[in-house]
Each structure stands twice: as C-alpha cells, then as structure tokens.
Write a protein that holds these residues in place. Structure first.
Motif, PDB file in Angstrom:
ATOM      1  N   MET A 189      57.739  41.828  45.527  1.00  0.00           N
ATOM      2  CA  MET A 189      57.920  40.708  44.594  1.00  0.00           C
ATOM      3  C   MET A 189      56.568  40.269  44.042  1.00  0.00           C
ATOM      4  O   MET A 189      55.597  40.136  44.794  1.00  0.00           O
ATOM      5  N   SER A 190      56.507  40.043  42.752  1.00  0.00           N
ATOM      6  CA  SER A 190      55.253  39.654  42.116  1.00  0.00           C
ATOM      7  C   SER A 190      54.881  38.219  42.475  1.00  0.00           C
ATOM      8  O   SER A 190      55.745  37.349  42.612  1.00  0.00           O
ATOM      9  N   THR A 191      53.594  37.958  42.597  1.00  0.00           N
ATOM     10  CA  THR A 191      53.114  36.593  42.811  1.00  0.00           C
ATOM     11  C   THR A 191      53.081  35.870  41.464  1.00  0.00           C
ATOM     12  O   THR A 191      53.104  36.509  40.402  1.00  0.00           O
ATOM     13  N   PRO A 192      53.020  34.545  41.469  1.00  0.00           N
ATOM     14  CA  PRO A 192      52.900  33.810  40.208  1.00  0.00           C
ATOM     15  C   PRO A 192      51.697  34.268  39.380  1.00  0.00           C
ATOM     16  O   PRO A 192      51.766  34.316  38.154  1.00  0.00           O
ATOM     17  N   ALA A 193      50.596  34.606  40.057  1.00  0.00           N
ATOM     18  CA  ALA A 193      49.401  35.085  39.348  1.00  0.00           C
ATOM     19  C   ALA A 193      49.688  36.398  38.641  1.00  0.00           C
ATOM     20  O   ALA A 193      49.291  36.607  37.487  1.00  0.00           O
ATOM     21  N   GLU A 194      50.393  37.290  39.323  1.00  0.00           N
ATOM     22  CA  GLU A 194      50.735  38.587  38.728  1.00  0.00           C
ATOM     23  C   GLU A 194      51.703  38.415  37.565  1.00  0.00           C
ATOM     24  O   GLU A 194      51.608  39.110  36.548  1.00  0.00           O
ATOM     25  N   LYS A 195      52.642  37.481  37.706  1.00  0.00           N
ATOM     26  CA  LYS A 195      53.589  37.211  36.620  1.00  0.00           C
ATOM     27  C   LYS A 195      52.862  36.694  35.383  1.00  0.00           C
ATOM     28  O   LYS A 195      53.181  37.076  34.254  1.00  0.00           O
ATOM     29  N   ALA A 196      51.881  35.835  35.600  1.00  0.00           N
ATOM     30  CA  ALA A 196      51.130  35.271  34.479  1.00  0.00           C
ATOM     31  C   ALA A 196      50.355  36.346  33.737  1.00  0.00           C
ATOM     32  O   ALA A 196      50.357  36.395  32.505  1.00  0.00           O
ATOM     33  N   MET A 197      49.696  37.221  34.482  1.00  0.00           N
ATOM     34  CA  MET A 197      48.925  38.283  33.836  1.00  0.00           C
ATOM     35  C   MET A 197      49.845  39.262  33.120  1.00  0.00           C
ATOM     36  O   MET A 197      49.521  39.741  32.030  1.00  0.00           O
ATOM     37  N   ALA A 198      51.005  39.532  33.687  1.00  0.00           N
ATOM     38  CA  ALA A 198      51.952  40.445  33.052  1.00  0.00           C
ATOM     39  C   ALA A 198      52.517  39.839  31.761  1.00  0.00           C
ATOM     40  O   ALA A 198      52.862  40.557  30.817  1.00  0.00           O
ATOM     41  N   ALA A 199      52.596  38.493  31.705  1.00  0.00           N
ATOM     42  CA  ALA A 199      53.163  37.817  30.534  1.00  0.00           C
ATOM     43  C   ALA A 199      52.161  37.621  29.406  1.00  0.00           C
ATOM     44  O   ALA A 199      52.537  37.236  28.299  1.00  0.00           O
ATOM     45  N   GLY A 200      50.872  37.854  29.698  1.00  0.00           N
ATOM     46  CA  GLY A 200      49.890  37.744  28.630  1.00  0.00           C
ATOM     47  C   GLY A 200      48.655  36.925  28.915  1.00  0.00           C
ATOM     48  O   GLY A 200      47.791  36.788  28.047  1.00  0.00           O
ATOM     49  N   VAL A 201      48.517  36.357  30.119  1.00  0.00           N
ATOM     50  CA  VAL A 201      47.282  35.650  30.468  1.00  0.00           C
ATOM     51  C   VAL A 201      46.224  36.708  30.750  1.00  0.00           C
ATOM     52  O   VAL A 201      46.382  37.532  31.657  1.00  0.00           O
ATOM     53  N   SER A 202      45.146  36.698  29.976  1.00  0.00           N
ATOM     54  CA  SER A 202      44.169  37.785  30.048  1.00  0.00           C
ATOM     55  C   SER A 202      43.040  37.541  31.040  1.00  0.00           C
ATOM     56  O   SER A 202      42.176  38.389  31.224  1.00  0.00           O
ATOM     57  N   VAL A 203      43.033  36.383  31.681  1.00  0.00           N
ATOM     58  CA  VAL A 203      42.022  36.078  32.690  1.00  0.00           C
ATOM     59  C   VAL A 203      42.453  36.686  34.022  1.00  0.00           C
ATOM     60  O   VAL A 203      43.643  36.660  34.361  1.00  0.00           O
ATOM     61  N   ASP A 204      41.516  37.223  34.794  1.00  0.00           N
ATOM     62  CA  ASP A 204      41.841  37.733  36.126  1.00  0.00           C
ATOM     63  C   ASP A 204      42.244  36.561  37.009  1.00  0.00           C
ATOM     64  O   ASP A 204      41.489  35.580  37.138  1.00  0.00           O
ATOM     65  N   LEU A 205      43.425  36.650  37.613  1.00  0.00           N
ATOM     66  CA  LEU A 205      43.970  35.539  38.382  1.00  0.00           C
ATOM     67  C   LEU A 205      44.182  35.906  39.842  1.00  0.00           C
ATOM     68  O   LEU A 205      44.415  37.075  40.174  1.00  0.00           O
ATOM     69  N   VAL A 206      44.109  34.899  40.692  1.00  0.00           N
ATOM     70  CA  VAL A 206      44.379  35.059  42.125  1.00  0.00           C
ATOM     71  C   VAL A 206      45.217  33.866  42.579  1.00  0.00           C
ATOM     72  O   VAL A 206      45.327  32.860  41.877  1.00  0.00           O
ATOM     73  N   MET A 207      45.797  33.987  43.763  1.00  0.00           N
ATOM     74  CA  MET A 207      46.520  32.871  44.366  1.00  0.00           C
ATOM     75  C   MET A 207      45.594  32.165  45.349  1.00  0.00           C
ATOM     76  O   MET A 207      44.935  32.807  46.168  1.00  0.00           O
ATOM     77  N   LEU A 208      45.531  30.832  45.252  1.00  0.00           N
ATOM     78  CA  LEU A 208      44.704  30.044  46.147  1.00  0.00           C
ATOM     79  C   LEU A 208      45.446  28.753  46.484  1.00  0.00           C
ATOM     80  O   LEU A 208      45.812  27.991  45.580  1.00  0.00           O
ATOM     81  N   ASP A 209      45.698  28.515  47.749  1.00  0.00           N
ATOM     82  CA  ASP A 209      46.449  27.333  48.185  1.00  0.00           C
ATOM     83  C   ASP A 209      47.796  27.230  47.482  1.00  0.00           C
ATOM     84  O   ASP A 209      48.263  26.139  47.150  1.00  0.00           O
ATOM     85  N   GLY A 210      48.416  28.386  47.230  1.00  0.00           N
ATOM     86  CA  GLY A 210      49.732  28.407  46.604  1.00  0.00           C
ATOM     87  C   GLY A 210      49.712  28.190  45.114  1.00  0.00           C
ATOM     88  O   GLY A 210      50.770  28.072  44.485  1.00  0.00           O
ATOM     89  N   CYS A 211      48.524  28.134  44.503  1.00  0.00           N
ATOM     90  CA  CYS A 211      48.398  27.904  43.060  1.00  0.00           C
ATOM     91  C   CYS A 211      47.707  29.086  42.393  1.00  0.00           C
ATOM     92  O   CYS A 211      46.906  29.789  43.015  1.00  0.00           O
ATOM     93  N   VAL A 212      47.997  29.278  41.118  1.00  0.00           N
ATOM     94  CA  VAL A 212      47.343  30.313  40.337  1.00  0.00           C
ATOM     95  C   VAL A 212      45.971  29.796  39.902  1.00  0.00           C
ATOM     96  O   VAL A 212      45.864  28.696  39.359  1.00  0.00           O
ATOM     97  N   GLN A 213      44.937  30.587  40.158  1.00  0.00           N
ATOM     98  CA  GLN A 213      43.596  30.174  39.755  1.00  0.00           C
ATOM     99  C   GLN A 213      42.848  31.348  39.142  1.00  0.00           C
ATOM    100  O   GLN A 213      43.122  32.505  39.445  1.00  0.00           O
ATOM    101  N   ALA A 214      41.875  31.046  38.277  1.00  0.00           N
ATOM    102  CA  ALA A 214      41.014  32.078  37.716  1.00  0.00           C
ATOM    103  C   ALA A 214      40.161  32.644  38.840  1.00  0.00           C
ATOM    104  O   ALA A 214      39.588  31.887  39.635  1.00  0.00           O
ATOM    105  N   ALA A 215      40.087  33.952  38.929  1.00  0.00           N
ATOM    106  CA  ALA A 215      39.372  34.610  40.030  1.00  0.00           C
ATOM    107  C   ALA A 215      37.915  34.172  40.098  1.00  0.00           C
ATOM    108  O   ALA A 215      37.369  33.963  41.189  1.00  0.00           O
ATOM    109  N   PHE A 216      37.274  34.005  38.935  1.00  0.00           N
ATOM    110  CA  PHE A 216      35.849  33.665  38.941  1.00  0.00           C
ATOM    111  C   PHE A 216      35.589  32.263  39.478  1.00  0.00           C
ATOM    112  O   PHE A 216      34.461  31.922  39.824  1.00  0.00           O
ATOM    113  N   LEU A 217      36.637  31.431  39.559  1.00  0.00           N
ATOM    114  CA  LEU A 217      36.468  30.062  40.019  1.00  0.00           C
ATOM    115  C   LEU A 217      36.922  29.862  41.462  1.00  0.00           C
ATOM    116  O   LEU A 217      36.703  28.812  42.056  1.00  0.00           O
TER     117      LEU A 217
END
Length: 295
Positions: free
Chosen positions: A1-29
């Motif tokens: 099952m895809s994570t929310p971060a993976e769903k966002a990137m698949a839908a068109g968010v072009s920033v590298d994303l990760v999951m942190l504390d259950g929230c989607v966050q920009a990887a660089f941050l």
C-alpha cells in the motif's frame, strides 16, 4: 500500500517527500523538523500559528507593527522568522520580542512555549479557500532549492482536492491541524491563546488588530490601529514584500511571481469547486470536525 507521501508524488507533487510523524514532509526539511522540539524559546516570544494559506504573511506583519507601536514594515520577509525552516543560529539573531511563525501542531512545538506561557496567536481560514490558494501556489511555485526549476505541483485540480482531503499534501493534514488547535485548551489547561478568523479580519481588520494588541498587552491608539490596517491591505503589503523589504529570505518562484500573494479575498473557492467536489468536501469536513461547513 502506498504511503501518503508516495500518493502525493504519484499525483504530481514534484518535491521529494517522506513520512515524518505520520505527516507528509519535504525530504530536504526532514532533519530540521526533528530538531524543532528542542529549539530555545524566550520568555517574550510571540508565536503565530496557522495552517498554510490562512493569512500568515498578513497577520505576521500586523503583529510586528503592534509590537513596534507604529505602521512600519518589518525589514525582512516573514520567512526570516519561520520556526521550522530557519536554523537555530538564524532564529537567535532575531531581536526580542521575536514574532515566530509556524504551521506545526501544538504537540510539535517546543515544550518551552507552553512552560513559559508564551503569547500564541492562531488564525483559521475557510478550508476551501485555503485549498484553492494552495493549489494556485503549488502549481506556479518553484522551490528555492529545486535545481531543475520544476513547479511544485504538476497534476490536476481534481487530484489536488483528493490529496487535501486524504491528508497527502506537504505538512500537517488540515483536519489534524485544525482539531489540535481548536482543542488546545484541553491539552494545556488554562493556557489562553488569541484565536482569529481570517474572514473576520477581512470584514473588520481594525477590530481584530485591536484584539491582538489587547491580548499582547500592547494597546495602541485608534489612529494607529487604522494606520496598521491600511498599511497591511493586500495591495500595499504585496508591494512592500516585493519592492521594499530585504529579499534575503525570499524564495524564488516561477515567472518571477512572489507565489504568496494571489488575491487575498474570501469565497474564491466557488469559482473552482464543482458541485460534486463541494459536496464531497462538506461531507468529509463534517465527519472530521463534527461541524457543518460554515461557508
């Protein structure tokens, strides 16, 4: 099952994303976010807490003017005081009283905020307008550290609505953010915050400025309240941020747009949502917040 971060990137968010504390966050941050809880807090710090696109720039400038006691723009962009983005060293350089702003949850803030009884201003805005404003910014925005010059979001409006409702956009999900902040008195008994509504600020900015000043214990004259309201009108504040302020902390945006200042109006969501999208939004809103969508 895809994570929310993976769903966002698949839908068109072009920033590298990760999951942190259950929230989607920009990887660089991500690494920086892990340290926020331990940032030093001063007794006289003032925190402005908002969900993104809820009038953060506007309210931050007003608060700076209240503290200054006059309608004079702060030197830097509000990004200079962004709690979860600036380094500890950069925040330490700010003169007291610092007016820090954040999009984080109460539980993500340094414990010292509550222990020191800092002043906290929370602004809430019509969620549909937040969504429209976020889409408009994401679809034009180029992140400062993006070497490829790609817009932050390249997907469709419909998919963006889904990402918002499913809690897949960057940052704390809207409903989680709202629930924690409106229930803050339960988590911190006796802690008084200044709660504002964006739409009330648009209707009578002078009155809401007066409320903020009273809360901060910094009452001013009626003439000064009016001067602050005038200086912080959408058109004047947009001009100040783009033409007057020091640009050190200004992000770079596609086509030279500021990215932050679009319309500054209320009710624009009616020009974007289909009937089906609006009905679905209302249903999710009521289920999550246990209240009827008021707009």
């Amino acid at each position: 099952m895809s994570t929310p971060a993976e769903k966002a990137m698949a839908a068109g968010v072009s920033v590298d994303l990760v999951m942190l504390d259950g929230c989607v966050q920009a990887a660089f941050l991500a690494d920086k976010l892990k340290t926020v809880k331990y940032l030093p807090i001063r007794d006289d710090d003032i925190l402005l807490c908002t969900y993104p696109k809820s009038g953060t720039h506007w309210t931050w400038e007003i608060l700076n003017m209240i503290v200054a006691g006059k309608a004079e723009y702060a030197k830097h962009w509000q990004n200079s005081a962004w709690l979860e983005y600036r380094t500890e060293e950069e925040l330490e350089e700010l003169a007291s009283p610092r007016i820090l702003h954040t999009h984080l949850l109460p539980s993500q803030l340094p414990d010292a905020v509550w222990d020191k009884r800092c002043k906290v201003v929370y602004v809430r805005r019509n969620a549909k307008d937040c969504l429209v404003s976020a889409y408009s910014q994401y679809s034009k925005q180029i992140w400062k550290d993006n070497p490829l010059g790609i817009r932050s979001y390249t997907g469709t409006w419909e998919a963006f609505v889904d990402l918002f409702l499913d809690g897949c956009l960057i940052g704390v999900p809207y409903f989680k953010h709202t629930i924690e902040w409106i229930n803050i008195s339960e988590a911190h008994k006796g802690f008084e915050i200044c709660g504002l509504q964006y739409e009330d600020m648009k209707k009578d900015c002078v009155q809401e400025i007066r409320r903020m000043a009273d809360y901060l214990g910094r009452p001013l004259s009626d003439t000064t309240y009016q001067a602050i309201s005038d200086a912080c009108s959408f058109k004047k504040l947009k001009h100040a941020n783009e033409k007057i302020k020091d640009q050190t902390y200004h992000f770079h945006w596609q086509d030279g747009s500021s990215g932050y200042f679009r319309k500054g109006t209320t009710g624009d969501w009616k020009n974007w949502f289909t009937v089906a999208q609006s009905e679905r939004f209302d249903k999710v809103y009521e289920e999550r917040l246990k209240e009827t969508f008021p707009y």
